[in-house]
Design a protein around this motif. Structure first.
Motif, PDB file in Angstrom:
ATOM      1  N   MET A 216      43.780  48.117  34.331  1.00 10.37           N
ATOM      2  CA  MET A 216      43.299  46.774  34.491  1.00 10.37           C
ATOM      3  C   MET A 216      43.203  46.067  33.138  1.00 10.37           C
ATOM      4  SD  MET A 216      40.322  46.926  37.325  1.00 10.37           S
ATOM      5  CE  MET A 216      40.286  48.360  38.336  1.00 10.37           C
ATOM      6  N   VAL A 217      42.790  46.829  32.121  1.00  7.64           N
ATOM      7  CA  VAL A 217      42.669  46.254  30.782  1.00  7.64           C
ATOM      8  C   VAL A 217      44.017  45.765  30.275  1.00  7.64           C
ATOM      9  CG1 VAL A 217      42.154  46.833  28.376  1.00  7.64           C
ATOM     10  CG2 VAL A 217      40.641  47.605  30.172  1.00  7.64           C
ATOM     11  N   GLU A 218      45.067  46.466  30.677  1.00  4.81           N
ATOM     12  CA  GLU A 218      46.418  46.123  30.227  1.00  4.81           C
ATOM     13  C   GLU A 218      47.109  45.151  31.173  1.00  4.81           C
ATOM     14  OE1 GLU A 218      48.171  49.990  29.798  1.00  4.81           O
ATOM     15  OE2 GLU A 218      47.265  50.283  27.819  1.00  4.81           O
ATOM     16  N   GLY A 219      46.416  44.689  32.212  1.00  5.13           N
ATOM     17  CA  GLY A 219      46.974  43.705  33.129  1.00  5.13           C
ATOM     18  C   GLY A 219      47.962  44.265  34.127  1.00  5.13           C
ATOM     19  N   ARG A 220      47.978  45.569  34.311  1.00  2.00           N
ATOM     20  CA  ARG A 220      48.893  46.205  35.271  1.00  2.00           C
ATOM     21  C   ARG A 220      48.259  46.235  36.652  1.00  2.00           C
ATOM     22  NH1 ARG A 220      50.570  51.542  31.792  1.00  2.00           N
ATOM     23  NH2 ARG A 220      51.401  50.437  29.995  1.00  2.00           N
ATOM     24  N   ASP A 221      49.132  46.357  37.666  1.00  2.00           N
ATOM     25  CA  ASP A 221      48.634  46.529  39.026  1.00  2.00           C
ATOM     26  C   ASP A 221      47.893  47.860  39.111  1.00  2.00           C
ATOM     27  OD1 ASP A 221      49.712  44.153  39.887  1.00  2.00           O
ATOM     28  OD2 ASP A 221      51.558  45.069  40.644  1.00  2.00           O
TER      29      ASP A 221
ATOM     30  N   ARG B  64      37.542  44.060  21.693  1.00  2.00           N
ATOM     31  CA  ARG B  64      38.874  44.556  21.334  1.00  2.00           C
ATOM     32  C   ARG B  64      38.868  46.069  21.104  1.00  2.00           C
ATOM     33  NH1 ARG B  64      42.514  40.894  17.315  1.00  2.00           N
ATOM     34  NH2 ARG B  64      42.787  39.542  19.095  1.00  2.00           N
ATOM     35  N   ALA B  65      37.839  46.538  20.425  1.00  2.00           N
ATOM     36  CA  ALA B  65      37.726  47.974  20.155  1.00  2.00           C
ATOM     37  C   ALA B  65      37.521  48.758  21.450  1.00  2.00           C
ATOM     38  CB  ALA B  65      36.592  48.239  19.177  1.00  2.00           C
ATOM     39  N   VAL B  66      36.725  48.202  22.352  1.00  2.00           N
ATOM     40  CA  VAL B  66      36.514  48.852  23.655  1.00  2.00           C
ATOM     41  C   VAL B  66      37.833  48.921  24.413  1.00  2.00           C
ATOM     42  CG1 VAL B  66      35.389  48.642  25.909  1.00  2.00           C
ATOM     43  CG2 VAL B  66      34.083  48.189  23.824  1.00  2.00           C
ATOM     44  N   CYS B  67      38.563  47.819  24.467  1.00  2.00           N
ATOM     45  CA  CYS B  67      39.856  47.792  25.169  1.00  2.00           C
ATOM     46  C   CYS B  67      40.845  48.783  24.550  1.00  2.00           C
ATOM     47  CB  CYS B  67      40.436  46.382  25.168  1.00  2.00           C
ATOM     48  SG  CYS B  67      39.518  45.237  26.224  1.00  2.00           S
TER      49      CYS B  67
END
Length: 124
Positions: free
Chosen positions: A1-6, A36-39
């Motif tokens: 989800m963080v990377e915007g993927r399904d 940003r560090a968390v992601c």
């Protein structure tokens, strides 16, 4: 989800790993200063365990927090994971011990079955 993927149902398995970590450690597994560090830690699956987390618990969490959802442990495999089985057995043993203590207390004239610390010593 963080990377915007399904994502699919395996995202729930990831969440189980996050929750398990939080319950055992008391803080999120990817805690860092700044969003940003968390992601970044989430994207890299950068999980760090304190010494209080047993190797069995670490193994289960690591199997839950796998980046590729199709490679994560299944819920049926979670139920039979050695750490889960160990926890269930330990709980069962504690409940049996409590029941035995109550039975002994009743046998020693305590109708409520409640055991105070002094009685625990004499009932052993």
């Amino acid at each position: 989800m963080v990377e915007g993927r399904d994502h699919d149902h395996t995202a729930d398995i990831w969440c189980l790993g996050v929750l398990m970590y939080e319950l055992l450690v008391g803080q999120p597994p990817f805690q860092a200063i700044g969003e940003r560090a968390v992601c970044r830690r989430i994207s890299n699956v950068d999980v760090r365990f304190p010494d209080i987390v047993t190797p069995g618990a670490q193994d289960l969490i690591n199997r839950l927090l796998v980046k590729n959802g199709s490679n994560r442990i299944s819920l049926s495999e979670v139920q039979t994971h050695p750490w889960i089985v160990q926890q269930l057995l330990a709980r069962t043993q504690r409940l049996r011990m409590i029941k035995l203590q109550k039975m002994r207390a009743k046998a020693h004239g305590n109708p409520t079955g409640k055991v105070n610390p002094q009685q625990q010593q004499t009932l052993r």
